[in-house]
Design an enzyme around this catalytic site. Structure first.
Site, PDB file in Angstrom:
ATOM      1  N   ARG A   3      -0.339   5.461  19.732  1.00  0.00           N
ATOM      2  CA  ARG A   3      -0.469   3.846  19.523  1.00  0.00           C
ATOM      3  C   ARG A   3       0.502   3.359  18.491  1.00  0.00           C
ATOM      4  NH1 ARG A   3      -2.467   3.726  14.125  1.00  0.00           N
ATOM      5  NH2 ARG A   3      -3.035   1.482  14.525  1.00  0.00           N
ATOM      6  N   SER A  13       0.924  -1.279   0.028  1.00  0.00           N
ATOM      7  CA  SER A  13      -0.168  -0.022  -0.073  1.00  0.00           C
ATOM      8  C   SER A  13       0.853   1.238   0.043  1.00  0.00           C
ATOM      9  CB  SER A  13      -0.941  -0.189   1.130  1.00  0.00           C
ATOM     10  OG  SER A  13      -1.868   0.958   1.085  1.00  0.00           O
ATOM     11  N   ASP A  41      -1.750   1.398  -3.767  1.00  0.00           N
ATOM     12  CA  ASP A  41      -2.641   0.401  -4.240  1.00  0.00           C
ATOM     13  C   ASP A  41      -3.819   0.796  -4.494  1.00  0.00           C
ATOM     14  OD1 ASP A  41      -3.088   0.550  -1.515  1.00  0.00           O
ATOM     15  OD2 ASP A  41      -3.512  -1.554  -1.091  1.00  0.00           O
ATOM     16  N   ALA A  84      -9.115   9.329   8.500  1.00  0.00           N
ATOM     17  CA  ALA A  84      -8.631  10.758   8.050  1.00  0.00           C
ATOM     18  C   ALA A  84      -7.664  10.489   7.053  1.00  0.00           C
ATOM     19  CB  ALA A  84      -7.983  11.318   9.280  1.00  0.00           C
ATOM     20  N   ASN A  85      -7.041   9.461   7.079  1.00  0.00           N
ATOM     21  CA  ASN A  85      -6.009   9.217   5.817  1.00  0.00           C
ATOM     22  C   ASN A  85      -6.533   9.090   4.403  1.00  0.00           C
ATOM     23  OD1 ASN A  85      -6.678   6.239   5.768  1.00  0.00           O
ATOM     24  ND2 ASN A  85      -5.161   5.841   7.261  1.00  0.00           N
ATOM     25  N   SER A 102       1.651   1.560  15.306  1.00  0.00           N
ATOM     26  CA  SER A 102       1.337   1.041  14.167  1.00  0.00           C
ATOM     27  C   SER A 102       1.226  -0.299  13.876  1.00  0.00           C
ATOM     28  CB  SER A 102       2.313   1.814  13.027  1.00  0.00           C
ATOM     29  OG  SER A 102       1.769   1.061  11.650  1.00  0.00           O
ATOM     30  N   GLY A 103       0.287  -0.714  12.864  1.00  0.00           N
ATOM     31  CA  GLY A 103       0.118  -2.078  12.553  1.00  0.00           C
ATOM     32  C   GLY A 103       0.530  -2.475  10.992  1.00  0.00           C
TER      33      GLY A 103
HETATM   34  C1  G16 Z   1      -3.909   0.265   6.291  1.00  0.00           C
HETATM   35  C2  G16 Z   1      -5.442  -0.035   6.924  1.00  0.00           C
HETATM   36  C3  G16 Z   1      -5.864   1.358   7.243  1.00  0.00           C
HETATM   37  C4  G16 Z   1      -4.876   2.036   8.287  1.00  0.00           C
HETATM   38  C5  G16 Z   1      -3.348   2.147   7.791  1.00  0.00           C
HETATM   39  C6  G16 Z   1      -2.659   2.687   8.861  1.00  0.00           C
HETATM   40  O1  G16 Z   1      -3.904   1.032   5.022  1.00  0.00           O
HETATM   41  O2  G16 Z   1      -5.761  -0.510   5.832  1.00  0.00           O
HETATM   42  O3  G16 Z   1      -6.984   1.123   7.664  1.00  0.00           O
HETATM   43  O4  G16 Z   1      -5.366   3.166   8.733  1.00  0.00           O
HETATM   44  O5  G16 Z   1      -2.967   0.924   7.478  1.00  0.00           O
HETATM   45  O6  G16 Z   1      -2.488   1.637  10.054  1.00  0.00           O
HETATM   46  P1  G16 Z   1      -1.354   1.777  10.926  1.00  0.00           P
HETATM   47  O7  G16 Z   1      -1.554   3.155  11.571  1.00  0.00           O
HETATM   48  O8  G16 Z   1      -1.952   0.469  11.931  1.00  0.00           O
HETATM   49  O9  G16 Z   1      -0.056   1.612  10.533  1.00  0.00           O
HETATM   50  P2  G16 Z   1      -3.067   0.815   3.897  1.00  0.00           P
HETATM   51  O10 G16 Z   1      -3.723   1.684   3.116  1.00  0.00           O
HETATM   52  O11 G16 Z   1      -1.554   1.077   4.204  1.00  0.00           O
HETATM   53  O12 G16 Z   1      -3.491  -0.615   3.571  1.00  0.00           O
END
Ligand code: G16
Length: 548
Positions: free
Chosen positions: A502, A67, A283, A378-379, A504-505
């Site tokens: 928080r 992404s 993506d 918001a992103n 990040s995932g």
């Molecule tokens: C993914 C998720 C989104 C999330 C973003 C950032 O987006 O699909 O819902 O907001 O990651 O997540 P985090 O703050 O946990 O890193 P994408 O566009 O990277 O697939």
């Protein structure tokens, strides 16, 4: 088990798990440096097959993308039968499979999963695959399909090649609804969106051309194909950052994440007077708009919150005009939503607003609780969902006046325009363009709905981001113990201050978000908090407070 274990043993031997790496199914699946992921791609094949068998042979999708992350990264997301993200109760099994060292461990997690979820292994399984433009994509597809082949004759798959993430989600839903949602091809996707868009803008004066920053990703060729289908007379777009040949340019100083986090114009977008600009991510599942203010010439951002407010306003007006006031319209946000946007939705539009954890998987399910659920992060990641009650009401409603008939027709076309499986930058772009066309609004007129509170997002690299745990929709830290009290103390010193921390995932960082009454206080709060996190959690690299 109804497959040949020896075939799995042989095939998996080519994909050993790299030592000293622990994989986690995060906010949006697995995400890491692409060359560390072949073993994960192989094991995701196992998961997708078991999920498909559990769902009675319905099609499951696997998308390979990282992404908004840099070109060297890659990732894998699993798509459930209705086109939404993988059922979260399966995520721990995904993580365990990814960390299985060899075929024996893979088979043992498979057996546990089969037993925990009562899966009939004799059922068929079907998997569809898509990938973005990243250089590591083809090797990961090979690892995945090697697994699918090794799992035997009950398993079939189709590789759709290069797609945007939302296109794969769309295809999964089309296959599983036997075409009721649309034709399960890229072409079917373009036809559905283009037809709905042309219906919605018919009879209205066209807007000026839109500059689209494609993040040098898959969105470039795919948006070009969609725009051709729509026709220049209906939508004029100028694509920039559309170079998918130079892999290292992907998301580099461009794209939705860059524009949102830097709060600035991306490379190759000047922001000429009156130029309308927007940006996709790598993506094409996120979208933000931006422009240069005519009076002070400053950069202005219209992010996911602004899109959410615009869509909610338009849909509320249309449901009233169509006489469908029984349908409940609601909005879902995350803690990153600007405080002004929440106030606008609640106080001006008088809509219910829910706040959930980060990740479209959380927003999507909350939005399903409304008849019409608008959800955006918001992103720039989000969409609109119309539930069964809403689609039934739309198909049964009888217009009592020409104005009602028009509103009903527009709502029916909106159901087709909006990708209801997942946030989709293309479908969101068309939705915004429809609304602005109907209102004949410039970006600055749209922006006048409310003024964002100054906000800042800071990334902090720490020794171990898994030491951070949150509660209350990500707004409060539970661990490390005591850190939330320090955050509260600092926030209390700033007028209009709000902040949270928080992990990040999707990236190996901890995110710090802050809002305050003015830009200076906001930046100070964000960087001081960043510094605090850095000091207390073994920060690496530059200490955020030093930017002050
Ligand atoms: C993914 C998720 C989104 C999330 C973003 C950032 O987006 O699909 O819902 O907001 O990651 O997540 P985090 O703050 O946990 O890193 P994408 O566009 O990277 O697939």
């Amino acid at each position: 088990m109804s497959f040949d274990l020896s075939a799995l043993v042989t095939a998996s031997a080519q994909y050993p798990k790299p030592p000293n790496v622990t994989f986690t199914y995060g906010t949006a699946g697995f995400r890491l440096q692409g060359d560390l992921l072949p073993s994960v791609a192989f094991r995701v094949g196992v998961l997708a097959v078991l999920r498909s068998k559990k769902m009675d042979g319905r099609t499951i999708g696997v998308m390979l993308t990282a992404s908004h992350n840099p070109a060297r990264d890659n990732g894998l997301k699993v798509v459930d039968p209705r086109g939404e993200m993988l059922d979260t109760t399966w995520e721990p099994f995904a993580t365990r499979l990814a960390n299985a060292n060899d075929a024996t461990e893979i088979a043992s997690v498979m057996e546990e999963l089969r037993s925990a979820k009562t899966i009939d292994m004799s059922k068929p399984a079907h998997v569809v695959i898509g990938r973005d433009t990243r250089p590591t994509g083809p090797a990961l597809v090979k690892a995945l399909t090697d697994c699918l082949t090794a799992l035997g004759s009950t398993v079939t798959y189709q590789d759709y090649g290069v797609l945007t993430t939302p296109q794969l989600h769309y295809i999964v839903r089309c296959i599983n609804t036997h075409g009721a949602y649309g034709e399960p091809t890229e072409d079917g996707y373009y036809t559905k969106l283009a037809t709905a868009f042309r219906t919605l803008v018919s009879g209205h004066r066209r807007l000026s051309p839109l500059t689209v920053d494609c993040a040098n990703g898959v969105g470039a060729p795919k948006l070009r194909a969609l725009a051709e289908r729509i026709g220049e007379a209906n939508l004029a777009v100028e694509l920039v950052n559309d170079n998918i040949e130079a892999a290292d340019q992907l998301n580099y100083q461009c794209g939705a994440d860059f524009v949102k986090t830097q709060q600035n114009f991306s490379a190759n977008v000047e922001g000429r007077p009156l130029e309308r600009c927007c940006a996709l991510d790598g993506d094409a599942d996120r979208l933000v708009y931006f422009y240069r203010d005519e009076t002070d010439h400053a950069f202005k951002l219209l992010d996911g919150d602004k899109i959410s407010g615009l869509a909610a306003m338009f849909i509320t007006d249309l449901t009233r005009a169509a006489g469908l006031t029984d349908l409940n319209v609601g909005v879902v946000q995350t803690a990153y939503a600007n405080g002004s946007s929440t106030a606008y939705l609640k106080e001006v539009l008088q809509l219910p607003v829910a706040c959930v954890c980060t990740g479209v998987k959380h927003l999507h399910h909350e939005a399903e609780k409304f008849d019409i659920g608008v959800y955006f992060e918001a992103n720039g990641h989000g969409t609109v969902l119309f539930n069964h009650a809403a689609t039934q009401a739309l198909s049964k409603a009888q217009a009592r006046s020409p104005a009602q008939a028009e509103a009903l027709d527009q709502l029916r076309a909106l159901v087709d325009l909006v990708n209801q499986t997942v946030g989709d930058a293309f479908s969101d772009l068309l939705l915004v363009e429809v609304i602005l066309t109907h209102r004949q609004w410039s970006l600055s007129q749209w922006d006048h709905a409310y003024t964002d509170l100054p906000n800042r997002l800071v990334k902090v690299v720490v020794a171990d981001r898994t030491a951070f745990r949150t509660t209350n929709a990500d707004t409060q830290l539970v661990e490390p113990a005591g850190l939330q009290d320090k955050v509260n103390e600092l926030v209390a010193k700033y007028r209009g201050g709000r902040a949270f921390v928080r992990p990040s995932g999707t990236e190996d960082v901890v995110r710090v978000y802050a809002e305050a009454a003015n830009r200076h206080e906001c930046d100070q709060l964000a960087f001081k908090l960043g510094g605090l996190v850095f000091d207390l959690a073994g920060g690496k690299g530059e200490r955020p407070a030093e930017f002050l």
